[in-house]
Design a protein around this motif. Structure first.
Motif, PDB file in Angstrom:
ATOM      1  N   LEU A  51       0.814  -1.197   0.163  1.00 29.03           N
ATOM      2  CA  LEU A  51       0.007   0.042   0.052  1.00 29.03           C
ATOM      3  C   LEU A  51       0.765   1.071   0.240  1.00 29.03           C
ATOM      4  CD1 LEU A  51      -2.933   0.774   0.296  1.00 29.03           C
ATOM      5  CD2 LEU A  51      -2.724   0.878   2.543  1.00 29.03           C
ATOM      6  N   LEU A  53       1.439   4.397   0.569  1.00 28.34           N
ATOM      7  CA  LEU A  53       1.217   5.663   1.108  1.00 28.34           C
ATOM      8  C   LEU A  53       2.415   6.114   1.879  1.00 28.34           C
ATOM      9  CD1 LEU A  53      -2.478   4.731   2.472  1.00 28.34           C
ATOM     10  CD2 LEU A  53      -1.752   5.838   0.264  1.00 28.34           C
ATOM     11  N   SER A  57      -0.028   9.174   5.989  1.00 23.28           N
ATOM     12  CA  SER A  57      -1.250   8.686   5.602  1.00 23.28           C
ATOM     13  C   SER A  57      -1.298   7.138   6.351  1.00 23.28           C
ATOM     14  CB  SER A  57      -1.216   8.218   3.995  1.00 23.28           C
ATOM     15  OG  SER A  57      -1.301   9.561   3.427  1.00 23.28           O
ATOM     16  N   THR A 121     -10.207 -10.115   5.185  1.00 25.40           N
ATOM     17  CA  THR A 121      -9.742  -8.809   4.994  1.00 25.40           C
ATOM     18  C   THR A 121     -10.539  -7.854   5.847  1.00 25.40           C
ATOM     19  OG1 THR A 121     -11.461  -8.897   3.303  1.00 25.40           O
ATOM     20  CG2 THR A 121      -9.306  -9.122   2.419  1.00 25.40           C
ATOM     21  N   ILE A 123     -12.405  -3.658   6.033  1.00 26.56           N
ATOM     22  CA  ILE A 123     -12.476  -2.374   5.260  1.00 26.56           C
ATOM     23  C   ILE A 123     -12.137  -1.183   6.077  1.00 26.56           C
ATOM     24  CG2 ILE A 123     -13.892  -0.724   3.697  1.00 26.56           C
ATOM     25  CD1 ILE A 123     -15.387  -3.297   2.785  1.00 26.56           C
ATOM     26  N   ASP A 125     -11.620   2.521   6.407  1.00 28.03           N
ATOM     27  CA  ASP A 125     -11.729   3.999   5.760  1.00 28.03           C
ATOM     28  C   ASP A 125     -11.716   3.677   4.157  1.00 28.03           C
ATOM     29  OD1 ASP A 125     -11.606   6.672   5.391  1.00 28.03           O
ATOM     30  OD2 ASP A 125      -9.393   7.108   5.096  1.00 28.03           O
ATOM     31  N   ARG A 126     -12.467   2.947   3.834  1.00 35.02           N
ATOM     32  CA  ARG A 126     -12.891   2.425   2.508  1.00 35.02           C
ATOM     33  C   ARG A 126     -11.709   1.602   1.897  1.00 35.02           C
ATOM     34  NH1 ARG A 126     -14.817   7.856   0.352  1.00 35.02           N
ATOM     35  NH2 ARG A 126     -13.889   6.721  -1.754  1.00 35.02           N
ATOM     36  N   TRP A 127     -10.632   1.570   2.393  1.00 36.00           N
ATOM     37  CA  TRP A 127      -9.351   0.618   1.776  1.00 36.00           C
ATOM     38  C   TRP A 127      -9.898  -0.736   2.182  1.00 36.00           C
ATOM     39  CZ3 TRP A 127      -5.887   2.264  -1.639  1.00 36.00           C
ATOM     40  CH2 TRP A 127      -5.759   3.676  -1.623  1.00 36.00           C
ATOM     41  N   LEU A 128     -10.025  -1.602   1.084  1.00 35.56           N
ATOM     42  CA  LEU A 128      -9.874  -3.043   1.367  1.00 35.56           C
ATOM     43  C   LEU A 128      -8.608  -3.714   1.876  1.00 35.56           C
ATOM     44  CD1 LEU A 128     -11.914  -5.568   1.099  1.00 35.56           C
ATOM     45  CD2 LEU A 128     -10.432  -6.150  -0.552  1.00 35.56           C
ATOM     46  N   GLU A 133      -2.301  -6.593   6.973  1.00 32.36           N
ATOM     47  CA  GLU A 133      -1.974  -5.259   6.770  1.00 32.36           C
ATOM     48  C   GLU A 133      -2.562  -4.269   7.617  1.00 32.36           C
ATOM     49  OE1 GLU A 133      -1.684  -4.416   1.980  1.00 32.36           O
ATOM     50  OE2 GLU A 133      -3.437  -5.096   2.543  1.00 32.36           O
TER      51      GLU A 133
ATOM     52  N   PRO B 313      -2.020  12.336  -0.446  1.00 28.93           N
ATOM     53  CA  PRO B 313      -0.869  11.439  -0.387  1.00 28.93           C
ATOM     54  C   PRO B 313      -0.725  10.663  -1.716  1.00 28.93           C
ATOM     55  CG  PRO B 313      -2.335  10.692   1.085  1.00 28.93           C
ATOM     56  CD  PRO B 313      -2.762  12.010   0.797  1.00 28.93           C
ATOM     57  N   LEU B 314      -1.878  10.564  -2.432  1.00 30.26           N
ATOM     58  CA  LEU B 314      -1.886   9.831  -3.743  1.00 30.26           C
ATOM     59  C   LEU B 314      -1.683  10.679  -5.059  1.00 30.26           C
ATOM     60  CD1 LEU B 314      -4.648   7.189  -3.242  1.00 30.26           C
ATOM     61  CD2 LEU B 314      -2.301   7.113  -2.471  1.00 30.26           C
ATOM     62  N   HIS B 373     -10.628  -7.792  -3.888  1.00 29.85           N
ATOM     63  CA  HIS B 373      -9.803  -8.970  -3.552  1.00 29.85           C
ATOM     64  C   HIS B 373      -9.021  -9.477  -4.577  1.00 29.85           C
ATOM     65  CE1 HIS B 373     -12.836  -8.954  -0.258  1.00 29.85           C
ATOM     66  NE2 HIS B 373     -11.865  -9.507   0.472  1.00 29.85           N
ATOM     67  N   ARG B 382      -3.776  -2.082  -4.419  1.00 30.79           N
ATOM     68  CA  ARG B 382      -4.771  -1.861  -3.301  1.00 30.79           C
ATOM     69  C   ARG B 382      -5.985  -1.051  -3.957  1.00 30.79           C
ATOM     70  NH1 ARG B 382      -2.159  -5.515  -2.338  1.00 30.79           N
ATOM     71  NH2 ARG B 382      -0.885  -5.908  -0.489  1.00 30.79           N
ATOM     72  N   THR B 383      -7.033  -1.335  -3.384  1.00 32.72           N
ATOM     73  CA  THR B 383      -8.371  -0.559  -3.765  1.00 32.72           C
ATOM     74  C   THR B 383      -9.205   0.142  -2.757  1.00 32.72           C
ATOM     75  OG1 THR B 383      -8.441  -2.615  -5.415  1.00 32.72           O
ATOM     76  CG2 THR B 383     -10.508  -1.485  -5.189  1.00 32.72           C
ATOM     77  N   ARG B 384      -9.623   1.189  -3.103  1.00 32.55           N
ATOM     78  CA  ARG B 384     -10.271   1.773  -1.992  1.00 32.55           C
ATOM     79  C   ARG B 384     -11.748   1.721  -2.878  1.00 32.55           C
ATOM     80  NH1 ARG B 384     -10.297   8.014   0.031  1.00 32.55           N
ATOM     81  NH2 ARG B 384     -10.735   7.169   2.371  1.00 32.55           N
ATOM     82  N   LEU B 385     -12.713   1.354  -2.113  1.00 29.19           N
ATOM     83  CA  LEU B 385     -14.288   1.040  -2.499  1.00 29.19           C
ATOM     84  C   LEU B 385     -15.159   2.171  -2.145  1.00 29.19           C
ATOM     85  CD1 LEU B 385     -14.178  -2.505  -0.928  1.00 29.19           C
ATOM     86  CD2 LEU B 385     -14.149  -2.071  -3.149  1.00 29.19           C
TER      87      LEU B 385
END
Lengths: 149, 462
Positions: A51, A53, A57, A121, A123, A125-128, A133, B313-314, B373, B382-385
């Motif tokens: 990730l 960041l 962050s 897994t 979630i 802050d909306r990150w999976l 991790e 940050p992104l 996933h 990595r994914t933000r949903l």
């Protein structure tokens, strides 16, 4: 993950605290050992492998994770509640036996990928994130907070 | 030849077949019949170019989800091919099978039945070879568990007016009547046989078209409206289908961003549009058939689109938006009916009530989680949903302007497997209104394929 899949995943509000704490403890042991090695591996650098960041962050994300650990606001408090986690002590053991940073990251990366495959897994802050991790982020956040205090 | 009803001022026409609607389906049926020497009167409500007065006839009433009946389709020769974007693909084999978790699913024909027609439709739409598996394109993404690679092929896009006007104009057996709006479709033998179409121009000219066979090819909303009007007036014996006509209106649900992927490396370039043997294709990802079964989901596909990472940050990194296209489940409560307002001819306008259900929303939500996933499992990033189940998320669901399902092909639907209206001997329907389910892929290729198949069937009957 099998046929269960992500529809059965837990979200950040339902993260199994015990599993989370176990992982966090294992990660803590592993990183303490790593920190003493010739090649310094920081919590953040391990997290950043998956990730990408910046530190701030990661700490912010970790704060969301550590908020789940009610009553555990300091690192010693968390460690006091934890049991060894096989998955991450396995990483620590590898480090003790002389594994370099690259190998550690490889093993962690594999572990995390396996967690994604098994839908272990959360979630945040909306990150999976995989559970490991999330645990690493929480630990990084708490240690950073203690360092600033 | 092409005749403008406004100019000739009226008349009587007769042909083997009367095709009502000069869009992709209607022009394809007429051209295909012409190759067998079968005469056709092709009735088109608009002219050779879009006209505001004609387009206004597409106004209607909307309840339920927001929808633009007037701008989602074009009323002139060539129809909505005048503004389509050209994305094409065949339905999956699994789209044709009944799915226990999707009420009213299953086509009465199978995937194999359409294969030769999809291939032929590729030529009509300038899509190149019928090939949806380009080897090596997914080499950097590894083996998928829940998803499968898929492809959209791009039509230039083919504008039927530009490409086929001359064909129709020069044809000895096609008579295209422009500005000929269908006013009545009348039958004989107690309404069991369609016999005559009464058409009119906005300027007042009237004409009749008599034919052995009639084909409705007016689009997914108007096909239902025409049948409902005929039933309402008792012009045709539609008792068997009236209750279901107009129901099951479906769309493809577009979501601009269900998830933002923070990419690890440049693997996503394998999902960029590229040229294959001179024809453009865009790779994508879709839910596998097994995933749909295991999670009881509808069909869903999507494309990776590079986008600006959010500030913070992104910033400066590569983020990818997953542009999602989802199937909608058949729902009898999502429907087209006759409204209370009337058009310039005094006919009731269409009234659309489009709604989405729990399965539709859950498919989008779980589909984006499965993508996240998969991205993590394959170490691609990595994914933000986005929260697809929140009330606010529903505002980000767009229609794709695909009008599906209102004259569905089913024993208890409106048409039979040959696209013939139940109870009427010689009335057929062409277009996506006959799809019992729509899959995730854009419908034009299948609309043209079914039109070719229908032309074959009619040619054998005559």
């Amino acid at each position: 993950m099998g046929s269960g899949g992500p529809v059965h995943e837990v979200d950040s509000q339902r993260l199994n605290r015990r599993a989370f704490l176990l992982l966090l403890f294992g990660a803590g042991l592993g990183m303490k050992v790593l920190d003493k090695g010739a090649e310094v591996v920081t919590w953040e650098s391990v997290i950043r492998a998956g990730l990408p960041l910046d530190d701030v962050s990661i700490w912010a994300l970790g704060s969301h994770c550590s908020d789940l650990l009610n009553g555990c606001s300091t690192f010693p408090e968390i460690l006091g509640h934890l049991r060894p986690c096989p998955a991450v002590t396995w990483v620590a053991a590898g480090a003790r036996s002389g594994l370099g940073k690259r190998r550690v990251l490889e093993r962690l990366t594999r572990l995390i990928a396996e967690e994604y495959a098994a839908a272990e897994t959360v979630i945040v802050d909306r990150w999976l994130l995989s559970r490991t991790e999330a645990a690493l982020c929480a630990a990084a956040a708490i240690r950073a907070r203690e360092g600033r205090a | 030849m092409i005749v403008d009803l406004e100019e000739v001022g009226g008349g009587s026409y007769e042909a083997d077949v009367c095709v009502i609607g000069g869009g992709a389906a209607g022009i394809t049926v007429a051209r295909a019949l012409a190759t067998s020497g079968i005469s056709t009167v092709l009735v088109e409500g608009g002219g050779l170019t879009p006209e505001a007065t004609s387009q206004q006839l597409y106004r209607g009433e909307v309840t339920g989800r927001p929808y633009s009946l007037e701008t989602s389709r074009l009323r002139y020769f060539g129809g909505s091919t005048g503004h389509w974007e050209g994305y094409c693909g065949p339905l999956d084999a699994s789209d044709f099978r009944p799915r226990g978790w999707v009420p009213y699913s299953g086509w009465p024909i199978d995937h194999q039945e359409l294969l030769p027609y999809w291939t032929e439709a590729h030529e009509i739409l300038d899509l190149g070879p019928f090939l949806y598996d380009v080897p090596g394109r997914e080499r950097r993404t590894g083996e998928f568990k829940w998803l499968r690679p898929c492809l959209w092929r791009h039509s230039p896009p083919t504008r039927f007016k530009e490409k086929y006007e001359d064909d129709v104009r020069r044809s000895d057996v096609i008579t295209c009547l422009l500005h000929a709006n269908l006013l009545r479709l009348q039958g004989t033998n107690g309404g069991r046989v369609a016999r005559q179409a009464l058409v009119g121009a906005l300027g007042g000219a009237l004409a009749t078209v008599r034919a052995h066979t009639f084909v409705l090819a007016c689009g997914g909303i108007e096909n239902a409206r025409v049948l409902l009007l005929a039933a309402h007036r008792g012009d045709l014996a539609l008792d068997q289908v009236e209750a279901v006509t107009g129901r099951f209106f479906m769309e493809h649900v577009l979501v601009g961003k269900t998830a933002t992927v923070l990419a690890n490396g440049d693997w996503w370039r394998d999902f960029e549009r590229f040229s294959h043997e001179g024809f453009d294709v865009t790779p994508g990802l879709r839910l596998s058939e097994k995933t749909q079964q295991d999670h009881e989901l509808l069909s869903l596909g999507g494309m990776m689109r590079p986008t600006e990472c959010p500030a913070g940050p992104l910033a400066g990194r590569t983020c990818l938006a997953f542009l999602t296209v989802a199937e909608q489940a058949p729902d009898p409560g999502s429907l087209v009916t006759l409204g209370s307002r009337h058009d310039a001819f005094g006919l009731p306008l269409a009234k659309l009530h489009w709604r989405l259900g729990d399965l539709d929303r859950r498919t989008i939500d779980v589909g984006s989680r499965l993508l996240a996933h998969e991205i993590g499992r394959l170490r691609l990033g990595r994914t933000r949903l986005e929260d697809m189940l929140s009330p606010a998320a529903a505002d980000s669901f767009w229609s794709a302007n695909h009008h599906i399902g209102t004259t569905r092909m089913a024993d208890d639907g409106v048409v039979d497997p040959d696209c013939r209206v139940h109870g009427i001997e010689n009335l057929f329907v062409a277009g996506s209104s006959v799809f019992p389910t729509g899959g995730y892929v854009n419908p034009t290729l299948t609309i043209v394929a079914l039109a070719l198949r229908l032309a074959d069937h009619i040619a054998k009957r005559l």
